[in-house]
Structure formats: C-alpha cells, structure tokens
Write a protein that holds these residues in place. Structure first.
Motif, PDB file in Angstrom:
ATOM      1  N   MET A  76       4.095 -19.021  -4.727  1.00 15.18           N
ATOM      2  CA  MET A  76       2.848 -19.628  -4.294  1.00 15.18           C
ATOM      3  C   MET A  76       2.480 -19.067  -2.917  1.00 15.18           C
ATOM      4  O   MET A  76       3.283 -19.098  -1.997  1.00 15.18           O
ATOM      5  CB  MET A  76       3.007 -21.142  -4.237  1.00 15.18           C
ATOM      6  N   PRO A  77       1.229 -18.561  -2.766  1.00 14.28           N
ATOM      7  CA  PRO A  77       0.801 -18.017  -1.475  1.00 14.28           C
ATOM      8  C   PRO A  77       0.774 -19.113  -0.403  1.00 14.28           C
ATOM      9  O   PRO A  77       0.466 -20.265  -0.680  1.00 14.28           O
ATOM     10  CB  PRO A  77      -0.610 -17.506  -1.743  1.00 14.28           C
ATOM     11  N   VAL A  78       1.091 -18.706   0.793  1.00 10.84           N
ATOM     12  CA  VAL A  78       1.104 -19.633   1.928  1.00 10.84           C
ATOM     13  C   VAL A  78      -0.118 -19.367   2.797  1.00 10.84           C
ATOM     14  O   VAL A  78      -0.439 -18.219   3.108  1.00 10.84           O
ATOM     15  CB  VAL A  78       2.398 -19.439   2.755  1.00 10.84           C
ATOM     16  N   ARG A  79      -0.797 -20.433   3.175  1.00  8.75           N
ATOM     17  CA  ARG A  79      -1.945 -20.289   4.072  1.00  8.75           C
ATOM     18  C   ARG A  79      -1.457 -20.001   5.484  1.00  8.75           C
ATOM     19  O   ARG A  79      -0.518 -20.619   5.962  1.00  8.75           O
ATOM     20  CB  ARG A  79      -2.792 -21.553   4.082  1.00  8.75           C
ATOM     21  N   SER A  80      -2.138 -19.057   6.130  1.00 12.31           N
ATOM     22  CA  SER A  80      -1.841 -18.719   7.519  1.00 12.31           C
ATOM     23  C   SER A  80      -3.004 -19.163   8.392  1.00 12.31           C
ATOM     24  O   SER A  80      -4.167 -19.053   8.000  1.00 12.31           O
ATOM     25  CB  SER A  80      -1.664 -17.207   7.675  1.00 12.31           C
ATOM     26  N   SER A  81      -2.695 -19.637   9.565  1.00 16.68           N
ATOM     27  CA  SER A  81      -3.731 -19.948  10.554  1.00 16.68           C
ATOM     28  C   SER A  81      -4.005 -18.704  11.376  1.00 16.68           C
ATOM     29  O   SER A  81      -3.098 -17.931  11.666  1.00 16.68           O
ATOM     30  CB  SER A  81      -3.274 -21.068  11.481  1.00 16.68           C
ATOM     31  N   TYR A  82      -5.256 -18.519  11.728  1.00 19.44           N
ATOM     32  CA  TYR A  82      -5.618 -17.386  12.573  1.00 19.44           C
ATOM     33  C   TYR A  82      -6.665 -17.838  13.575  1.00 19.44           C
ATOM     34  O   TYR A  82      -7.358 -18.833  13.380  1.00 19.44           O
ATOM     35  CB  TYR A  82      -6.130 -16.198  11.735  1.00 19.44           C
ATOM     36  N   ASP A  83      -6.760 -17.096  14.663  1.00 21.49           N
ATOM     37  CA  ASP A  83      -7.798 -17.300  15.661  1.00 21.49           C
ATOM     38  C   ASP A  83      -8.643 -16.039  15.700  1.00 21.49           C
ATOM     39  O   ASP A  83      -8.135 -14.927  15.511  1.00 21.49           O
ATOM     40  CB  ASP A  83      -7.196 -17.532  17.051  1.00 21.49           C
ATOM     41  N   TYR A  84      -9.936 -16.218  15.937  1.00 26.97           N
ATOM     42  CA  TYR A  84     -10.799 -15.046  16.048  1.00 26.97           C
ATOM     43  C   TYR A  84     -11.896 -15.296  17.068  1.00 26.97           C
ATOM     44  O   TYR A  84     -12.235 -16.430  17.403  1.00 26.97           O
ATOM     45  CB  TYR A  84     -11.408 -14.682  14.688  1.00 26.97           C
ATOM     46  N   ALA A  85     -12.430 -14.189  17.566  1.00 32.50           N
ATOM     47  CA  ALA A  85     -13.590 -14.216  18.447  1.00 32.50           C
ATOM     48  C   ALA A  85     -14.484 -13.056  18.043  1.00 32.50           C
ATOM     49  O   ALA A  85     -14.003 -12.019  17.567  1.00 32.50           O
ATOM     50  CB  ALA A  85     -13.178 -14.088  19.905  1.00 32.50           C
ATOM     51  N   VAL A  86     -15.767 -13.241  18.203  1.00 30.30           N
ATOM     52  CA  VAL A  86     -16.737 -12.194  17.893  1.00 30.30           C
ATOM     53  C   VAL A  86     -16.924 -11.336  19.147  1.00 30.30           C
ATOM     54  O   VAL A  86     -17.110 -11.863  20.245  1.00 30.30           O
ATOM     55  CB  VAL A  86     -18.079 -12.800  17.438  1.00 30.30           C
ATOM     56  N   ILE A  87     -16.850 -10.025  18.959  1.00 27.48           N
ATOM     57  CA  ILE A  87     -17.058  -9.080  20.062  1.00 27.48           C
ATOM     58  C   ILE A  87     -18.553  -8.807  20.155  1.00 27.48           C
ATOM     59  O   ILE A  87     -19.187  -8.443  19.161  1.00 27.48           O
ATOM     60  CB  ILE A  87     -16.277  -7.780  19.825  1.00 27.48           C
ATOM     61  N   ARG A  88     -19.088  -8.976  21.353  1.00 29.01           N
ATOM     62  CA  ARG A  88     -20.525  -8.829  21.565  1.00 29.01           C
ATOM     63  C   ARG A  88     -20.791  -7.787  22.643  1.00 29.01           C
ATOM     64  O   ARG A  88     -20.049  -7.692  23.612  1.00 29.01           O
ATOM     65  CB  ARG A  88     -21.114 -10.151  22.040  1.00 29.01           C
ATOM     66  N   VAL A  89     -21.890  -7.073  22.486  1.00 33.38           N
ATOM     67  CA  VAL A  89     -22.367  -6.197  23.552  1.00 33.38           C
ATOM     68  C   VAL A  89     -23.616  -6.841  24.120  1.00 33.38           C
ATOM     69  O   VAL A  89     -24.548  -7.175  23.396  1.00 33.38           O
ATOM     70  CB  VAL A  89     -22.671  -4.771  23.047  1.00 33.38           C
ATOM     71  N   VAL A  90     -23.591  -7.028  25.436  1.00 33.75           N
ATOM     72  CA  VAL A  90     -24.689  -7.668  26.162  1.00 33.75           C
ATOM     73  C   VAL A  90     -25.247  -6.620  27.121  1.00 33.75           C
ATOM     74  O   VAL A  90     -24.813  -6.517  28.260  1.00 33.75           O
ATOM     75  CB  VAL A  90     -24.185  -8.903  26.947  1.00 33.75           C
ATOM     76  N   PRO A  91     -26.207  -5.796  26.677  1.00 30.14           N
ATOM     77  CA  PRO A  91     -26.629  -4.657  27.485  1.00 30.14           C
ATOM     78  C   PRO A  91     -27.272  -5.031  28.822  1.00 30.14           C
ATOM     79  O   PRO A  91     -27.122  -4.309  29.798  1.00 30.14           O
ATOM     80  CB  PRO A  91     -27.612  -3.906  26.588  1.00 30.14           C
ATOM     81  N   ARG A  92     -27.957  -6.159  28.853  1.00 35.05           N
ATOM     82  CA  ARG A  92     -28.548  -6.648  30.111  1.00 35.05           C
ATOM     83  C   ARG A  92     -28.069  -8.087  30.284  1.00 35.05           C
ATOM     84  O   ARG A  92     -28.667  -9.019  29.761  1.00 35.05           O
ATOM     85  CB  ARG A  92     -30.061  -6.546  30.047  1.00 35.05           C
ATOM     86  N   VAL A  93     -26.994  -8.229  31.035  1.00 33.81           N
ATOM     87  CA  VAL A  93     -26.331  -9.526  31.177  1.00 33.81           C
ATOM     88  C   VAL A  93     -27.297 -10.605  31.655  1.00 33.81           C
ATOM     89  O   VAL A  93     -27.234 -11.754  31.207  1.00 33.81           O
ATOM     90  CB  VAL A  93     -25.111  -9.404  32.124  1.00 33.81           C
ATOM     91  N   GLU A  94     -28.221 -10.246  32.512  1.00 34.27           N
ATOM     92  CA  GLU A  94     -29.153 -11.243  33.050  1.00 34.27           C
ATOM     93  C   GLU A  94     -30.072 -11.822  31.973  1.00 34.27           C
ATOM     94  O   GLU A  94     -30.586 -12.925  32.119  1.00 34.27           O
ATOM     95  CB  GLU A  94     -29.984 -10.640  34.206  1.00 34.27           C
ATOM     96  N   ARG A  95     -30.275 -11.113  30.874  1.00 27.65           N
ATOM     97  CA  ARG A  95     -31.126 -11.612  29.784  1.00 27.65           C
ATOM     98  C   ARG A  95     -30.331 -12.391  28.741  1.00 27.65           C
ATOM     99  O   ARG A  95     -30.914 -13.071  27.896  1.00 27.65           O
ATOM    100  CB  ARG A  95     -31.859 -10.452  29.114  1.00 27.65           C
ATOM    101  N   GLU A  96     -29.019 -12.242  28.737  1.00 29.71           N
ATOM    102  CA  GLU A  96     -28.123 -12.949  27.815  1.00 29.71           C
ATOM    103  C   GLU A  96     -28.399 -12.643  26.339  1.00 29.71           C
ATOM    104  O   GLU A  96     -28.050 -13.423  25.467  1.00 29.71           O
ATOM    105  CB  GLU A  96     -28.140 -14.456  28.071  1.00 29.71           C
ATOM    106  N   GLU A  97     -29.017 -11.495  26.061  1.00 29.11           N
ATOM    107  CA  GLU A  97     -29.224 -11.073  24.672  1.00 29.11           C
ATOM    108  C   GLU A  97     -28.032 -10.224  24.267  1.00 29.11           C
ATOM    109  O   GLU A  97     -27.521  -9.445  25.065  1.00 29.11           O
ATOM    110  CB  GLU A  97     -30.496 -10.236  24.552  1.00 29.11           C
ATOM    111  N   PHE A  98     -27.600 -10.372  23.024  1.00 28.87           N
ATOM    112  CA  PHE A  98     -26.426  -9.609  22.607  1.00 28.87           C
ATOM    113  C   PHE A  98     -26.513  -9.198  21.149  1.00 28.87           C
ATOM    114  O   PHE A  98     -27.302  -9.731  20.381  1.00 28.87           O
ATOM    115  CB  PHE A  98     -25.139 -10.412  22.844  1.00 28.87           C
TER     116      PHE A  98
END
Length: 133
Positions: free
Chosen positions: A1-23
């Motif tokens: 029987m397969p065992v469930r694993s816990s994982y953590d993740y984060a999305v990598i974002r590029v924010v070309p103009r940090v002052e605008r907060e667009e990514f």
C-alpha cells in the motif's frame, strides 16, 4: 500500500519592478524530507516577464534562477548555502526578501508520489492554460 508523504512548497516568482509588486510565477520549490527531495522546477517564459517590464534583464534573471537550482542540488559547486542540510536550504531559499526573485509563502501538501509533485505544481501554478475553444 502506497504511503502518503507530506511536502512543503513555495512558488518562485520574478518581480521585475519591486515597487509595483507585479510578478510572474516562474517555478516551484519543493521539499519532501520523507522522499529526500529538495528540488526547484523552473519554467521561465520571457514574454510574460517582458510584458511587465520591457527593460528586465532576462539573462540576469536566468542566472539567479539557476542559482536556486544549484542550491537545491547541493554539492561542491553550490556555494556555502548549498552545503547546508536540505531542510535548512529550503528555509534559506524561502526566507522573505524584497528582490527581483521572491518566493511565495510556504504551503503544505500530501502526495503518494513525491517525484510527480513538481510537475503537478508547475501545471497548476506556473504554466498558462491553453485557451478553450
């Protein structure tokens, strides 16, 4: 029987103009200690990034994203952070910063196949869905 694993993740974002907060989401960072997995899946679409900032240095962005991949892989060529244990590298990479490369808050999930989670997250969080007819 397969065992469930816990994982953590984060999305990598590029924010070309940090002052605008667009990514643009360009990848995911996944840590699954049970599967001994620390990996970054990255898919940079320069057109999407240039739509936010026509002057963004795509080559510099690529170099920074490659550094994330090197740190995940660890080893001699990964610098001092890449020498840390995998979980410490994950926490270092996900630390809050205000630079052109940022990561989302960390989220947790459970899976049956840790090696397939990166592809799943890229499909959901990074790739642009094809238009429906």
């Amino acid at each position: 029987m397969p065992v469930r694993s816990s994982y953590d993740y984060a999305v990598i974002r590029v924010v070309p103009r940090v002052e605008r907060e667009e990514f643009v989401n360009v990848g995911v960072l996944v840590s699954c200690p049970q599967a001994k997995l620390l990996v970054a899946g990255i898919e940079l679409d320069p057109r999407r990034l240039l739509a936010l900032d026509p002057d963004v240095d795509i080559d510099a962005v690529r170099l920074h994203l490659q550094a994330i991949e090197k740190i995940c892989a660890g080893g001699v060529d990964s610098g001092p952070i890449g020498q840390l244990p995998p979980r410490a590298r994950f926490h270092w990479l996900t630390a809050k910063r205000s630079s052109i490369i940022q990561l989302s808050p960390v989220h947790t999930g459970r899976c049956l196949q840790a090696d397939a989670i990166v592809e799943h997250l890229l499909r959901r969080m990074v790739r642009v869905a094809a238009p429906r007819d």
